[in-house]
Design a protein around this motif. Structure first.
Motif, PDB file in Angstrom:
ATOM      1  N   GLU A 229      -4.263  -9.486  -6.630  1.00  0.00           N
ATOM      2  CA  GLU A 229      -5.199  -8.723  -7.136  1.00  0.00           C
ATOM      3  C   GLU A 229      -5.207  -7.268  -7.046  1.00  0.00           C
ATOM      4  OE1 GLU A 229      -8.328 -10.150  -4.689  1.00  0.00           O
ATOM      5  OE2 GLU A 229      -8.587 -12.133  -5.303  1.00  0.00           O
ATOM      6  N   TYR A 230      -4.405  -6.827  -6.127  1.00  0.00           N
ATOM      7  CA  TYR A 230      -4.111  -5.276  -5.789  1.00  0.00           C
ATOM      8  C   TYR A 230      -3.209  -4.977  -6.960  1.00  0.00           C
ATOM      9  CZ  TYR A 230      -6.351  -5.226  -1.322  1.00  0.00           C
ATOM     10  OH  TYR A 230      -7.388  -5.028  -0.315  1.00  0.00           O
ATOM     11  N   PHE A 231      -2.470  -5.593  -6.981  1.00  0.00           N
ATOM     12  CA  PHE A 231      -1.423  -5.309  -8.580  1.00  0.00           C
ATOM     13  C   PHE A 231      -2.010  -5.278  -9.723  1.00  0.00           C
ATOM     14  CE2 PHE A 231       1.761  -6.546 -11.721  1.00  0.00           C
ATOM     15  CZ  PHE A 231       2.540  -5.212 -11.720  1.00  0.00           C
ATOM     16  N   GLY A 232      -2.873  -6.211  -9.834  1.00  0.00           N
ATOM     17  CA  GLY A 232      -3.774  -6.489 -11.417  1.00  0.00           C
ATOM     18  C   GLY A 232      -4.184  -5.113 -11.402  1.00  0.00           C
ATOM     19  N   GLN A 233      -5.211  -4.538 -10.350  1.00  0.00           N
ATOM     20  CA  GLN A 233      -5.722  -3.202 -10.436  1.00  0.00           C
ATOM     21  C   GLN A 233      -4.786  -2.166 -10.742  1.00  0.00           C
ATOM     22  OE1 GLN A 233      -9.292  -3.273 -10.814  1.00  0.00           O
ATOM     23  NE2 GLN A 233      -8.761  -1.388 -11.533  1.00  0.00           N
ATOM     24  N   ILE A 234      -3.678  -2.026 -10.041  1.00  0.00           N
ATOM     25  CA  ILE A 234      -2.727  -1.026 -10.232  1.00  0.00           C
ATOM     26  C   ILE A 234      -2.305  -1.311 -11.442  1.00  0.00           C
ATOM     27  CG2 ILE A 234      -0.153  -0.292  -9.424  1.00  0.00           C
ATOM     28  CD1 ILE A 234      -0.987  -1.165  -6.542  1.00  0.00           C
ATOM     29  N   TYR A 235      -2.076  -2.348 -12.008  1.00  0.00           N
ATOM     30  CA  TYR A 235      -1.560  -2.385 -13.458  1.00  0.00           C
ATOM     31  C   TYR A 235      -2.561  -1.890 -14.457  1.00  0.00           C
ATOM     32  CZ  TYR A 235       0.568  -4.712 -17.658  1.00  0.00           C
ATOM     33  OH  TYR A 235       0.992  -5.100 -18.925  1.00  0.00           O
ATOM     34  N   LYS A 236      -3.747  -2.176 -14.041  1.00  0.00           N
ATOM     35  CA  LYS A 236      -4.677  -1.711 -15.222  1.00  0.00           C
ATOM     36  C   LYS A 236      -4.972  -0.009 -14.892  1.00  0.00           C
ATOM     37  CE  LYS A 236      -8.228  -4.466 -14.792  1.00  0.00           C
ATOM     38  NZ  LYS A 236      -9.463  -5.051 -15.086  1.00  0.00           N
ATOM     39  N   ASP A 237      -5.187   0.296 -13.917  1.00  0.00           N
ATOM     40  CA  ASP A 237      -5.230   1.758 -13.758  1.00  0.00           C
ATOM     41  C   ASP A 237      -4.222   2.476 -14.170  1.00  0.00           C
ATOM     42  OD1 ASP A 237      -7.773   0.949 -12.498  1.00  0.00           O
ATOM     43  OD2 ASP A 237      -7.195   1.651 -10.373  1.00  0.00           O
ATOM     44  N   LEU A 238      -3.085   2.237 -13.739  1.00  0.00           N
ATOM     45  CA  LEU A 238      -1.830   3.112 -14.320  1.00  0.00           C
ATOM     46  C   LEU A 238      -1.610   2.936 -15.791  1.00  0.00           C
ATOM     47  CD1 LEU A 238       0.945   2.411 -11.659  1.00  0.00           C
ATOM     48  CD2 LEU A 238      -0.306   4.396 -12.018  1.00  0.00           C
ATOM     49  N   SER A 239      -1.804   1.884 -16.227  1.00  0.00           N
ATOM     50  CA  SER A 239      -1.728   1.594 -17.847  1.00  0.00           C
ATOM     51  C   SER A 239      -2.890   2.707 -18.495  1.00  0.00           C
ATOM     52  CB  SER A 239      -1.905   0.176 -18.275  1.00  0.00           C
ATOM     53  OG  SER A 239      -0.975  -0.665 -17.577  1.00  0.00           O
ATOM     54  N   ALA A 240      -4.079   2.429 -17.908  1.00  0.00           N
ATOM     55  CA  ALA A 240      -5.041   3.101 -18.544  1.00  0.00           C
ATOM     56  C   ALA A 240      -4.760   4.694 -18.378  1.00  0.00           C
ATOM     57  CB  ALA A 240      -6.444   2.801 -18.152  1.00  0.00           C
ATOM     58  N   HIS A 241      -4.466   5.174 -17.365  1.00  0.00           N
ATOM     59  CA  HIS A 241      -4.323   6.507 -16.960  1.00  0.00           C
ATOM     60  C   HIS A 241      -3.259   6.938 -17.979  1.00  0.00           C
ATOM     61  CE1 HIS A 241      -3.836   9.966 -14.429  1.00  0.00           C
ATOM     62  NE2 HIS A 241      -2.554   9.736 -14.624  1.00  0.00           N
ATOM     63  N   ALA A 242      -2.022   6.376 -17.959  1.00  0.00           N
ATOM     64  CA  ALA A 242      -0.798   6.899 -18.766  1.00  0.00           C
ATOM     65  C   ALA A 242      -1.240   6.999 -20.260  1.00  0.00           C
ATOM     66  CB  ALA A 242       0.013   5.852 -18.514  1.00  0.00           C
ATOM     67  N   GLU A 243      -1.906   5.887 -20.725  1.00  0.00           N
ATOM     68  CA  GLU A 243      -2.250   5.972 -22.115  1.00  0.00           C
ATOM     69  C   GLU A 243      -3.039   7.053 -22.621  1.00  0.00           C
ATOM     70  OE1 GLU A 243      -3.779   2.837 -25.913  1.00  0.00           O
ATOM     71  OE2 GLU A 243      -3.011   2.073 -23.857  1.00  0.00           O
ATOM     72  N   ALA A 244      -4.068   7.186 -21.771  1.00  0.00           N
ATOM     73  CA  ALA A 244      -5.138   8.290 -21.957  1.00  0.00           C
ATOM     74  C   ALA A 244      -4.386   9.761 -21.746  1.00  0.00           C
ATOM     75  CB  ALA A 244      -6.319   8.198 -20.794  1.00  0.00           C
ATOM     76  N   GLU A 245      -3.811   9.858 -20.877  1.00  0.00           N
ATOM     77  CA  GLU A 245      -2.784  11.151 -20.660  1.00  0.00           C
ATOM     78  C   GLU A 245      -1.913  11.451 -22.084  1.00  0.00           C
ATOM     79  OE1 GLU A 245      -2.006  12.423 -16.053  1.00  0.00           O
ATOM     80  OE2 GLU A 245      -0.785  10.901 -16.930  1.00  0.00           O
ATOM     81  N   GLU A 246      -1.355  10.276 -22.445  1.00  0.00           N
ATOM     82  CA  GLU A 246      -0.591  10.361 -23.607  1.00  0.00           C
ATOM     83  C   GLU A 246      -1.231  10.616 -24.780  1.00  0.00           C
ATOM     84  OE1 GLU A 246       1.987   6.891 -23.456  1.00  0.00           O
ATOM     85  OE2 GLU A 246       2.911   7.455 -21.663  1.00  0.00           O
TER      86      GLU A 246
END
Length: 349
Positions: A229-246
């Motif tokens: 569960e923690y990794f699932g949230q890390i995956y989503k948070d980092l993915s959304a954060h990175a794409e929004a930055e880019e």
């Protein structure tokens, strides 16, 4: 391994946050309508102050939802209730007193829902508590508005029943009640709360803080299900954060941050995304291997964060005005919200 957060408690909180946002929007609509209908200048001024607070609080709530990382829809019962209240507030069936009374009830609902979400977050995880922390500002202000609305109701109710003005000592009693609320909640909730709009550095730093907390929680857990569960949230948070930055941030800073330094940020995030996909394929029951890969990911993410928070943030401060930085934060949050929806929306209940 499915890279989604399968946690009913977190999903339930996401839906409650969506309920709060829908109700906050209704509260703003109500206050806009009530201001037009009130002839008493003292009451109108208080309503205008409420409206200013509530518009800011909607922005705070949107930030909280973005930080929480799970985009949800409000419950069907809430949307149906909102439509009924909207029709009553905009119609002529209710008196002004009755409309304000219904508005005070909505404020009470916001307070209790906000406080409940905060208490629930304490039981779910440190990352959740961190993400919803700014909600306390809204809880406090709604509670303060309630006390003032009680005074408004007394004034309007006495006028409606007798045609005469109520004892103006009502306002003094309201101020005493406000002071009591401030003593109980204000010092704990608002001392460190700045109501200014977030700038882009604030928005990025909040994301960094949350994912660091998730890493800590994951590494401390010995439960494969919780680790997933923690990794699932890390995956989503980092993915959304990175794409929004880019999409939003890096193109904006490239002219003054430099081609090479900006490209380094893109490259670091490409490495991070590759590592996320690799970890996704590992069974968390193989705890030693899984946590070993997480630690390597933490190193890459940590280096990336340090570069952003030092040299990139300095470049932003030196080249963007306060207004430009706040506008960039608004665009970043909007992009992240849309990306989060694509990564998986919690359905309406």
């Amino acid at each position: 391994m499915v890279a989604t957060l399968d946690d009913t408690k977190r999903s339930a909180i996401a839906i409650q946050l969506a309920d709060l946002k829908a109700l906050q929007q209704l509260i703003i609509e109500n206050e806009e309508q009530l201001i037009k209908q009130v002839s008493d200048q003292e009451i109108a001024k208080r309503l205008r102050d409420f409206l200013e607070d509530d518009r800011k609080n909607l922005g705070v709530l949107e930030t909280v939802i973005g930080q929480y990382g799970i985009q949800a829809e409000p419950k069907k019962t809430i949307t149906e209730m909102i439509e009924k209240v909207r029709q009553l507030q905009q119609g002529s069936k209710l008196s002004l007193y009755e409309k304000v009374f219904q508005h005070e009830l909505l404020k009470h609902q916001q307070v209790m829902t906000g406080l409940t979400v905060h208490k629930a977050a304490q039981k779910v995880g440190a990352d959740v508590l961190l993400a919803i922390g700014p909600l306390n500002t809204i809880n406090f202000e709604n509670r303060a508005h309630q006390e003032q609305l009680k005074g408004v109701l007394e004034v309007l109710g006495v006028r409606e029943l007798t045609g005469q003005d109520a004892d103006q000592g009502i306002w003094a009693r309201v101020q005493d009640a406000m002071a009591a609320v401030g003593g109980v909640l204000g010092s704990a909730v608002t001392q460190n709360t700045d109501k200014k709009d977030l700038n882009i550095q604030d928005a990025i730093r909040l994301d960094h803080g949350k994912v660091n907390t998730l890493f800590t929680e994951l590494l401390a857990s010995q439960d494969p299900q919780k680790i997933q569960e923690y990794f699932g949230q890390i995956y989503k948070d980092l993915s959304a954060h990175a794409e929004a930055e880019e999409q939003v941030v890096y193109p904006r800073v490239r002219p003054f941050y430099g081609q090479n330094d900006t490209q380094e940020l893109y490259d670091e995030q490409a490495q991070m995304k590759k590592m996320l996909e690799q970890i996704k394929g590992i069974n968390p029951s193989n705890m030693e291997q899984f946590k070993g890969q997480i630690k390597q990911l933490m190193d890459v993410v940590g280096d990336h964060m340090r570069q952003e928070e030092s040299s990139m943030f300095a470049a932003i401060r030196n080249n963007l005005s306060t207004e430009q930085s706040e506008q960039l934060a608004t665009e970043f949050k909007a992009a992240k919200t849309e990306i989060q929806k694509k990564l998986g929306v919690v359905g309406a209940k």
